[in-house]
Motif scaffolding. Structure first.
Motif, PDB file in Angstrom:
ATOM      1  N   PRO A 185       0.839  -1.216   0.000  1.00 20.00           N
ATOM      2  CA  PRO A 185       0.000   0.000   0.000  1.00 20.00           C
ATOM      3  C   PRO A 185       0.869   1.260   0.000  1.00 20.00           C
ATOM      4  CG  PRO A 185      -0.855  -1.593   1.561  1.00 20.00           C
ATOM      5  CD  PRO A 185       0.470  -2.135   1.094  1.00 20.00           C
ATOM      6  N   GLY A 186       0.507   2.226  -0.816  1.00 15.83           N
ATOM      7  CA  GLY A 186       1.218   3.495  -0.873  1.00 15.83           C
ATOM      8  C   GLY A 186       2.435   3.501  -1.782  1.00 15.83           C
ATOM      9  N   ASP A 187       2.769   2.360  -2.381  1.00 17.17           N
ATOM     10  CA  ASP A 187       3.943   2.308  -3.253  1.00 17.17           C
ATOM     11  C   ASP A 187       3.699   3.066  -4.552  1.00 17.17           C
ATOM     12  OD1 ASP A 187       5.670   0.881  -1.672  1.00 17.17           O
ATOM     13  OD2 ASP A 187       5.179  -1.084  -2.517  1.00 17.17           O
ATOM     14  N   PHE A 219       5.755   3.779  -8.359  1.00 16.11           N
ATOM     15  CA  PHE A 219       6.753   3.094  -9.185  1.00 16.11           C
ATOM     16  C   PHE A 219       8.145   3.684  -8.960  1.00 16.11           C
ATOM     17  CE2 PHE A 219       8.528   1.166 -12.994  1.00 16.11           C
ATOM     18  CZ  PHE A 219       7.824  -0.024 -13.077  1.00 16.11           C
ATOM     19  N   PHE A 220       8.227   5.015  -8.892  1.00 11.49           N
ATOM     20  CA  PHE A 220       9.522   5.656  -8.670  1.00 11.49           C
ATOM     21  C   PHE A 220      10.103   5.249  -7.318  1.00 11.49           C
ATOM     22  CE2 PHE A 220      12.041   9.009  -6.716  1.00 11.49           C
ATOM     23  CZ  PHE A 220      13.012   9.235  -7.679  1.00 11.49           C
ATOM     24  N   ASP A 221       9.239   5.202  -6.290  1.00  8.39           N
ATOM     25  CA  ASP A 221       9.724   4.863  -4.948  1.00  8.39           C
ATOM     26  C   ASP A 221      10.273   3.444  -4.887  1.00  8.39           C
ATOM     27  OD1 ASP A 221       8.970   7.351  -4.048  1.00  8.39           O
ATOM     28  OD2 ASP A 221       6.951   6.681  -3.492  1.00  8.39           O
ATOM     29  N   VAL A 222       9.603   2.492  -5.577  1.00 11.67           N
ATOM     30  CA  VAL A 222      10.081   1.111  -5.594  1.00 11.67           C
ATOM     31  C   VAL A 222      11.456   1.045  -6.252  1.00 11.67           C
ATOM     32  CG1 VAL A 222       9.659  -1.223  -6.454  1.00 11.67           C
ATOM     33  CG2 VAL A 222       7.759   0.154  -5.576  1.00 11.67           C
ATOM     34  N   ALA A 223      11.589   1.722  -7.384  1.00 12.15           N
ATOM     35  CA  ALA A 223      12.873   1.725  -8.082  1.00 12.15           C
ATOM     36  C   ALA A 223      13.947   2.369  -7.218  1.00 12.15           C
ATOM     37  CB  ALA A 223      12.744   2.468  -9.409  1.00 12.15           C
ATOM     38  N   TYR A 224      13.605   3.519  -6.576  1.00 14.72           N
ATOM     39  CA  TYR A 224      14.579   4.259  -5.773  1.00 14.72           C
ATOM     40  C   TYR A 224      15.065   3.420  -4.595  1.00 14.72           C
ATOM     41  CZ  TYR A 224      16.644   8.209  -3.249  1.00 14.72           C
ATOM     42  OH  TYR A 224      17.512   9.053  -2.598  1.00 14.72           O
ATOM     43  N   ARG A 225      14.111   2.716  -3.926  1.00 17.03           N
ATOM     44  CA  ARG A 225      14.484   1.922  -2.758  1.00 17.03           C
ATOM     45  C   ARG A 225      15.394   0.756  -3.137  1.00 17.03           C
ATOM     46  NH1 ARG A 225       9.018   2.610  -1.145  1.00 17.03           N
ATOM     47  NH2 ARG A 225       8.502   0.477  -1.756  1.00 17.03           N
ATOM     48  N   HIS A 226      15.303   0.294  -4.354  1.00 20.39           N
ATOM     49  CA  HIS A 226      16.147  -0.821  -4.801  1.00 20.39           C
ATOM     50  C   HIS A 226      17.410  -0.348  -5.514  1.00 20.39           C
ATOM     51  CE1 HIS A 226      12.421  -3.143  -4.075  1.00 20.39           C
ATOM     52  NE2 HIS A 226      13.249  -4.179  -3.893  1.00 20.39           N
ATOM     53  N   GLY A 227      17.599   0.987  -5.570  1.00 21.30           N
ATOM     54  CA  GLY A 227      18.841   1.511  -6.131  1.00 21.30           C
ATOM     55  C   GLY A 227      18.863   1.589  -7.646  1.00 21.30           C
TER      56      GLY A 227
END
Length: 519
Positions: A326-328, A330-338
């Motif tokens: 919840p709240g994810d 697409f940019f945040d997912v990519a950013y968190r994984h580097g």
């Protein structure tokens, strides 16, 4: 007186008569054998007297020894065999011999011929048969055939490699027939009627007398284990895997290499055998790492060929998956994984970045996509976003520590592990109209645009940006260094240098926002 004169006349008349009768008889004898060989002539104990030339030739062909029964013994080392006249093209000249027998009493003046005929008749006359000499081409051909049977080929050096060790086998000389010299000897022996002749043999050295350099190299490689080094800075992993000499021996094989004027024993590596060992090693790297067997095989074979006992493994990394929470975004997912967002989009072509659903499973690409260049050993750069500090290390020793500025919150610098992709002494960013001195690209923000490390940028008017806020997030995504610092780092860090960016940058000071406006 008259009586003695009459007696003398009678005697002379008688003598004259006798001479006439004898001469007539001798002449008649000669005439009787004018087209025949006179009696009393023989050839090698064959009586040809009274025969015509043709009859004598036929008689000789029947009576003289068969050319297949005459010959010379040939000896070559332990080999011995008979070589007949017939095999050499040598034989009796029957017609020529018959003619020679005829000419004994049919040469010279008629008077000499008559005397010769009676002389031969009374005392006999023997001649030797004429011989057709051996044909050099036939003898040469026979010697060439003999070469195939009596030659002993040389044996080249060999090298036996087994788990038990390395055994060199030196080359052995061979021998072969000297065809030209042997032909000359046989022709001379046949002409002289010799009973036996020793053929000419020559030594033939091996092309490869010693199994070098393979012997020396194999001994060196089997003197200690071979070590495969798996060094992976991206997962902070280091391990070494040793193959014992007994295993290495199964990888090696000696192969002779021949050139027109030289020969050598080379040491080759059995790629399939090495690959089997690498497949045994691969699972030991753990689930976070993958052994690139093909590339590691190439490195291992190259090391062995060079006589080295160590090689570096090529470690790669698997993809992973992420379940949308919840709240994810697409940019945040990519950013968190580097990763830049476009890399995540590339790995998930069927996913709409604006339509994420909770529970959706996304593919997180392998970190390898960020590392197209081989990592430079011994050097790496650490960038702390919370501290806004850049530190450079060589062999774990701190070389530089610089204050920097990362991207603003609207254009943040991505935290993760990257490398120096390329370098430009003066790059230009048309998006913002900025010159970026000593630019080192670190990651691709988009397929055609890179963020990196560079000196304080310069506007088209020549003004330096962000000098007053160095130490706070201020850029459009790059990491900014002060004048002089960027140049020193640029000269020190080659393409391929590992760059680690960690943490979260603090907020951008509001009093500095004017400096951040696009020129």
């Amino acid at each position: 007186m008259h009586r003695w004169l009459r007696l003398a006349t009678v005697v002379l008349a008688a003598l004259f008569t006798v001479c006439i009768v004898a001469g007539a008889g001798m002449l008649a004898y000669y005439i009787a054998y004018e087209d025949r060989i006179c009696p009393g002539i023989s050839v090698h104990d064959v009586d040809v007297g009274g025969l015509t030339i043709e009859e004598a030739a036929a008689a000789l062909s029947e009576s003289l020894p068969d050319p297949t029964d005459r010959g010379v013994g040939l000896r070559a080392g332990e080999h011995f065999w008979r070589f007949s006249w017939a095999a050499a093209g040598q034989g009796y000249d029957y017609a020529g011999t018959a003619m020679a027998a005829y000419q004994v009493t049919h040469a010279g003046s008629w008077y000499e011929q008559v005397l010769s005929a009676w002389h031969v008749r009374l005392r006999g006359y023997s001649i030797e048969p004429l011989v057709i000499p051996a044909d050099p081409a036939w003898v040469t051909a026979a010697m060439e055939r003999a070469t195939l049977l009596i030659s002993v080929p040389p044996t080249d050096a060999q090298l036996r490699i087994s788990p038990g060790g390395v055994v060199p086998l030196p080359g052995q000389s061979g021998r072969t027939l000297d065809v030209e010299a042997s032909t000359a000897r046989v022709l001379r022996a046949l002409a002289d009627g010799a009973a036996e002749v020793e053929l000419a043999m020559v030594t033939v050295p091996p092309r490869l007398s010693e199994p070098e350099p393979a012997h020396t190299l194999a001994r060196s490689l089997l003197a200690q284990p071979f070590t495969l080094v798996a060094d992976d800075p991206l997962t902070d992993y280091h391990a070494e895997f040793a193959a014992p000499p007994e295993r290495i021996a199964t990888w090696l094989q000696a192969v002779p290499e021949y050139a027109p004027d030289s020969a050598r024993m080379a040491l080759e590596t059995d790629g399939a055998a090495v690959r089997a060992w690498l497949l045994e090693v691969a699972p030991q790297l753990g689930p976070e790492r993958l052994l690139d067997v093909a590339e590691t095989l190439t490195r291992t074979v190259t090391a062995l060929t060079a006589g080295e006992q160590r090689a570096g493994a090529r470690v790669r990394h698997p993809e992973s998956t992420y379940v949308v929470q919840p709240g994810d975004a697409f940019f945040d997912v990519a950013y968190r994984h580097g990763f830049p967002q476009w890399r995540l989009e590339e790995a998930n072509p069927d996913v709409d970045p604006e339509a994420l659903a909770i529970g959706m499973e996304l593919i997180v690409p392998s970190i390898d996509v960020l590392f197209p260049e081989p990592l430079v050993p011994g050097k790496h750069i650490e960038i702390s976003l919370p501290e806004q500090q850049l530190r450079a290390y060589e062999n774990d020793q701190l070389i530089f520590e610089f204050t920097c500025s990362s991207g603003m919150s609207s254009t943040p610098t991505i935290a993760g592990q990257f490398q120096v992709l390329f370098k430009e002494p003066s790059a230009y960013a048309p998006r913002w109209g900025l010159e970026m001195p000593y630019f080192m690209a670190v990651y691709q923000e988009g397929p055609d645009f890179s963020n990196g490390i560079h000196e304080l940028p310069i506007t088209s008017s020549g003004r330096r940006l962000w000098a007053g806020v160095l130490g706070w997030p201020a850029s459009y995504g790059c990491v900014i260094l002060d004048v002089g610092d960027a140049e020193r780092l640029y000269e020190w860090a080659p393409v391929g240098t590992l760059v680690r960016i960690a943490g979260v940058a603090p907020g951008t000071p509001t009093q500095e926002e004017e400096e951040h406006e696009e020129p």
